[in-house]
Write a protein that holds these residues in place. Structure first.
Motif, PDB file in Angstrom:
ATOM      1  N   LEU A  25       0.816  -1.228   0.000  1.00 50.11           N
ATOM      2  CA  LEU A  25       0.000   0.000   0.000  1.00 50.11           C
ATOM      3  C   LEU A  25       0.847   1.274   0.000  1.00 50.11           C
ATOM      4  CD1 LEU A  25      -2.602  -1.126   2.704  1.00 50.11           C
ATOM      5  CD2 LEU A  25      -3.048  -0.911   0.262  1.00 50.11           C
ATOM      6  N   ALA A  26       2.175   1.128   0.260  1.00 50.50           N
ATOM      7  CA  ALA A  26       3.035   2.303   0.501  1.00 50.50           C
ATOM      8  C   ALA A  26       3.062   3.288  -0.661  1.00 50.50           C
ATOM      9  CB  ALA A  26       4.454   1.847   0.830  1.00 50.50           C
ATOM     10  N   SER A  27       2.984   2.789  -1.888  1.00 50.52           N
ATOM     11  CA  SER A  27       3.084   3.682  -3.053  1.00 50.52           C
ATOM     12  C   SER A  27       1.718   4.117  -3.566  1.00 50.52           C
ATOM     13  CB  SER A  27       3.846   2.970  -4.176  1.00 50.52           C
ATOM     14  OG  SER A  27       3.122   1.811  -4.564  1.00 50.52           O
ATOM     15  N   LYS A  28       0.673   3.788  -2.794  1.00 48.64           N
ATOM     16  CA  LYS A  28      -0.690   4.054  -3.283  1.00 48.64           C
ATOM     17  C   LYS A  28      -1.398   5.074  -2.398  1.00 48.64           C
ATOM     18  CE  LYS A  28      -1.033  -0.515  -5.355  1.00 48.64           C
ATOM     19  NZ  LYS A  28       0.194  -1.117  -4.856  1.00 48.64           N
ATOM     20  N   LEU A  29      -2.628   5.322  -2.778  1.00 45.48           N
ATOM     21  CA  LEU A  29      -3.447   6.330  -2.099  1.00 45.48           C
ATOM     22  C   LEU A  29      -3.645   6.015  -0.606  1.00 45.48           C
ATOM     23  CD1 LEU A  29      -5.393   8.784  -2.906  1.00 45.48           C
ATOM     24  CD2 LEU A  29      -7.194   7.077  -2.886  1.00 45.48           C
ATOM     25  N   LEU A  30      -3.647   4.725  -0.271  1.00 50.23           N
ATOM     26  CA  LEU A  30      -3.971   4.300   1.103  1.00 50.23           C
ATOM     27  C   LEU A  30      -2.736   4.187   1.997  1.00 50.23           C
ATOM     28  CD1 LEU A  30      -6.561   1.484   0.284  1.00 50.23           C
ATOM     29  CD2 LEU A  30      -7.025   3.861   0.798  1.00 50.23           C
ATOM     30  N   GLU A 244     -16.388   8.843  -6.175  1.00 55.31           N
ATOM     31  CA  GLU A 244     -16.366   7.575  -6.931  1.00 55.31           C
ATOM     32  C   GLU A 244     -14.929   7.195  -7.314  1.00 55.31           C
ATOM     33  OE1 GLU A 244     -19.118   4.817  -9.094  1.00 55.31           O
ATOM     34  OE2 GLU A 244     -19.802   6.776  -8.462  1.00 55.31           O
ATOM     35  N   ARG A 245     -14.169   8.187  -7.767  1.00 57.74           N
ATOM     36  CA  ARG A 245     -12.801   7.917  -8.209  1.00 57.74           C
ATOM     37  C   ARG A 245     -11.931   7.447  -7.034  1.00 57.74           C
ATOM     38  NH1 ARG A 245     -10.108  12.254 -12.125  1.00 57.74           N
ATOM     39  NH2 ARG A 245     -11.875  11.534 -13.359  1.00 57.74           N
ATOM     40  N   LEU A 246     -12.128   8.062  -5.887  1.00 57.82           N
ATOM     41  CA  LEU A 246     -11.370   7.696  -4.684  1.00 57.82           C
ATOM     42  C   LEU A 246     -11.676   6.252  -4.275  1.00 57.82           C
ATOM     43  CD1 LEU A 246      -9.465   9.354  -2.773  1.00 57.82           C
ATOM     44  CD2 LEU A 246     -11.421   9.606  -1.261  1.00 57.82           C
ATOM     45  N   VAL A 247     -12.943   5.898  -4.341  1.00 60.52           N
ATOM     46  CA  VAL A 247     -13.372   4.544  -3.968  1.00 60.52           C
ATOM     47  C   VAL A 247     -12.795   3.516  -4.946  1.00 60.52           C
ATOM     48  CG1 VAL A 247     -15.390   3.039  -3.770  1.00 60.52           C
ATOM     49  CG2 VAL A 247     -15.452   5.295  -2.765  1.00 60.52           C
ATOM     50  N   ARG A 252      -8.704  -0.891  -5.917  1.00 64.23           N
ATOM     51  CA  ARG A 252      -7.532  -1.457  -6.590  1.00 64.23           C
ATOM     52  C   ARG A 252      -6.380  -1.677  -5.599  1.00 64.23           C
ATOM     53  NH1 ARG A 252      -9.397   1.820 -10.844  1.00 64.23           N
ATOM     54  NH2 ARG A 252      -8.256   3.652 -10.117  1.00 64.23           N
ATOM     55  N   SER A 253      -6.187  -0.701  -4.709  1.00 58.74           N
ATOM     56  CA  SER A 253      -5.104  -0.809  -3.714  1.00 58.74           C
ATOM     57  C   SER A 253      -5.354  -1.980  -2.763  1.00 58.74           C
ATOM     58  CB  SER A 253      -4.997   0.490  -2.908  1.00 58.74           C
ATOM     59  OG  SER A 253      -4.788   1.592  -3.756  1.00 58.74           O
ATOM     60  N   ILE A 254      -6.605  -2.123  -2.315  1.00 63.47           N
ATOM     61  CA  ILE A 254      -6.963  -3.212  -1.389  1.00 63.47           C
ATOM     62  C   ILE A 254      -6.786  -4.563  -2.076  1.00 63.47           C
ATOM     63  CG2 ILE A 254      -8.929  -4.304  -0.212  1.00 63.47           C
ATOM     64  CD1 ILE A 254      -9.818  -1.428   0.562  1.00 63.47           C
ATOM     65  N   HIS A 255      -7.143  -4.645  -3.360  1.00 65.46           N
ATOM     66  CA  HIS A 255      -6.986  -5.901  -4.097  1.00 65.46           C
ATOM     67  C   HIS A 255      -5.515  -6.308  -4.166  1.00 65.46           C
ATOM     68  CE1 HIS A 255      -6.581  -8.468  -7.721  1.00 65.46           C
ATOM     69  NE2 HIS A 255      -7.680  -9.010  -7.231  1.00 65.46           N
ATOM     70  N   ASP A 256      -4.625  -5.347  -4.422  1.00 68.35           N
ATOM     71  CA  ASP A 256      -3.183  -5.635  -4.467  1.00 68.35           C
ATOM     72  C   ASP A 256      -2.695  -6.141  -3.112  1.00 68.35           C
ATOM     73  OD1 ASP A 256      -3.192  -4.790  -7.048  1.00 68.35           O
ATOM     74  OD2 ASP A 256      -2.232  -2.854  -6.683  1.00 68.35           O
ATOM     75  N   ALA A 257      -3.134  -5.474  -2.035  1.00 70.12           N
ATOM     76  CA  ALA A 257      -2.710  -5.876  -0.687  1.00 70.12           C
ATOM     77  C   ALA A 257      -3.229  -7.283  -0.353  1.00 70.12           C
ATOM     78  CB  ALA A 257      -3.214  -4.871   0.341  1.00 70.12           C
ATOM     79  N   LEU A 258      -4.473  -7.579  -0.726  1.00 72.69           N
ATOM     80  CA  LEU A 258      -5.039  -8.917  -0.481  1.00 72.69           C
ATOM     81  C   LEU A 258      -4.218  -9.987  -1.199  1.00 72.69           C
ATOM     82  CD1 LEU A 258      -8.871  -8.180  -0.887  1.00 72.69           C
ATOM     83  CD2 LEU A 258      -7.727  -8.816   1.227  1.00 72.69           C
ATOM     84  N   CYS A 259      -3.798  -9.681  -2.430  1.00 74.02           N
ATOM     85  CA  CYS A 259      -3.053 -10.664  -3.228  1.00 74.02           C
ATOM     86  C   CYS A 259      -1.686 -10.975  -2.615  1.00 74.02           C
ATOM     87  CB  CYS A 259      -2.889 -10.172  -4.664  1.00 74.02           C
ATOM     88  SG  CYS A 259      -4.429 -10.243  -5.614  1.00 74.02           S
ATOM     89  N   VAL A 260      -0.963  -9.945  -2.143  1.00 73.60           N
ATOM     90  CA  VAL A 260       0.369 -10.225  -1.577  1.00 73.60           C
ATOM     91  C   VAL A 260       0.252 -10.967  -0.242  1.00 73.60           C
ATOM     92  CG1 VAL A 260       1.601  -8.356  -2.745  1.00 73.60           C
ATOM     93  CG2 VAL A 260       0.596  -7.914  -0.520  1.00 73.60           C
TER      94      VAL A 260
END
Length: 411
Positions: A25-30, A244-247, A252-260
């Motif tokens: 998540l470090a390089s993303k919005l969250l 909407e754009r923020l959500v 997308r960020s949460i999906h990446d974190a779930l995958c790792v």
């Protein structure tokens, strides 16, 4: 080499998994929202199932990510159950049921139409009345079967007739219609219910259980929450945000974190980040190259140089001098400091394992495999083009006007 240097970890160690999620998540919005990393770790561990070999299997599809603009990112929550983007079908039905017994039905609660054209001749009003009464009786019998099984919540994949809705409301049964098939399958894992195709087969053993089924207003829409199952193997992350754009970006960020996190739970081995494993593999490959004879030595050295392009790119992107960084990295790795990588905040080589910059071993392995295959594929394409040219036109290309039409077409 990567297998040798990888660190084995406990796949249920929440602190370690949180570090992995935080790096993603470090390089993303969250990046600033620490609780999102906790939330993704809890979601993956909740749906993880132990295998016979002693490991874990995790299916990301068991984690539903439901987006709803409104509130702030801090209001994103993990629900141990399923959230349906549907409302209760009838205003007379209860909006909240505790200790819910849930029936999952994938057939409609409607009067079935015949598959062939049929014509009914009605000669007097009594016949019309008995025809309508029979339709109503059929719908009432369907509702009686649901109530008779002991269900107080009905989730239907198809439609529910208005008359059936009325009788369900009278029985105090909460009903939701046109639930997505994917949601029905998740509800099976979350509640332990069985999907029933024929209401005649519905019995008490087919019902799922949940502590609470409730309709709530989220933003401008009403949603149905099914939560509080004993050990749900399907959960929902409800993502909130100001726009909407923020959500969408948060999803997308949460999906990446779930995958790792899933990758580490499946294969509990990790490596340091910041180009440290690439630098270590490159160092060991250079030593291996010295033992090779002929052109193989050059190929191994070229592979090692290719791996070092990762820390070089990191240094360049951080505005650092890549030559200085590579000199520091090589010196550190020669001393056996295998987790020294590029610390972009300090602007120097540092032990990134100590700083908590960690990556899944499986992802790093796949990156190297994919890059090698892509390079090999490009080289093969180049060979094909070169050989095609040498067969068709052994001599130099002819200019327009030389050699007539044949020469012009070759050019």
């Amino acid at each position: 080499i990567l297998d040798q240097i990888a660190i084995k970890v406990d796949p249920t160690d929440k602190a370690m998994l949180k570090k992995i999620a935080t790096v993603s998540l470090a390089s993303k919005l969250l990046a600033e929202y620490e609780q999102i990393a906790d939330l993704t770790v809890n979601a993956v561990l909740q749906v993880a199932e132990k295998t016979e070999e002693g490991g874990y299997k995790v299916d990301i599809d068991d984690i539903k990510v439901e987006k709803k603009p409104g509130e702030s990112l801090l209001d994103t929550v993990l629900i141990k159950g399923i959230v349906l983007d549907k409302e209760v079908v009838h205003p007379g039905m209860p909006k909240r049921i505790e200790d819910a017994k849930i029936a999952l039905v994938d057939s409609p609660l409607e009067v079935e139409k015949t598959e062939f054209d049929a014509k009914i001749n009605i000669e007097n009003p009594e016949q019309m009345k008995s025809f309508l009464d029979e339709e109503e009786k059929m719908l009432k019998d369907m509702v009686e079967k649901v109530a008779g099984a002991g269900a107080n919540v009905l989730l239907c994949e198809k439609g529910i007739d208005d008359v059936a809705q009325h009788y369900l409301a009278k029985k105090g049964i909460l009903a939701v219609r046109r639930v997505k098939q994917s949601d029905i399958e998740k509800l099976v894992k979350a509640t332990g219910a069985k999907i029933v195709s024929n209401l005649d087969d519905l019995k008490a053993g087919d019902l799922g259980k949940a502590a609470l089924v409730e309709e709530r207003k989220i933003g401008d829409d009403k949603m149905t929450f099914v939560e509080g199952a004993r050990n749900p193997k399907a959960v929902t992350i409800l993502v909130r945000g100001g726009s909407e754009r923020l959500v969408d970006e948060a999803e997308r960020s949460i999906h990446d974190a779930l995958c790792v996190v899933r990758d580490v739970v499946r294969d509990p081995r990790i490596v340091g980040g910041g180009g440290a494993p690439e630098a270590e593999i490159a160092k060991q490959l250079r030593g291996f190259a010295q033992k090779q004879e002929g052109k193989e030595q050059l190929a191994v050295l070229a592979f090692a140089n290719g791996l070092e392009s990762v820390p070089v790119a990191l240094a360049e992107n951080a505005g650092l001098d890549p030559i200085d960084i590579m000199v520091q990295l090589r010196a550190a790795h020669e001393k056996g400091q295998i987790w020294y990588g590029v610390d972009v905040f300090e602007g120097k080589a540092a032990d990134l394992k100590e700083k908590g910059v960690l990556e899944p071993h499986g992802v790093k392995m796949q990156v190297i495999k994919s890059a090698s295959e892509a390079a090999g594929m490009i080289l093969k394409i180049d060979d094909v083009i070169a050989s095609a040219k040498s067969k068709d036109s052994p001599g130099p290309p002819k200019h327009d006007g030389e050699g007539g039409e044949e020469g012009a077409s070759e050019y």
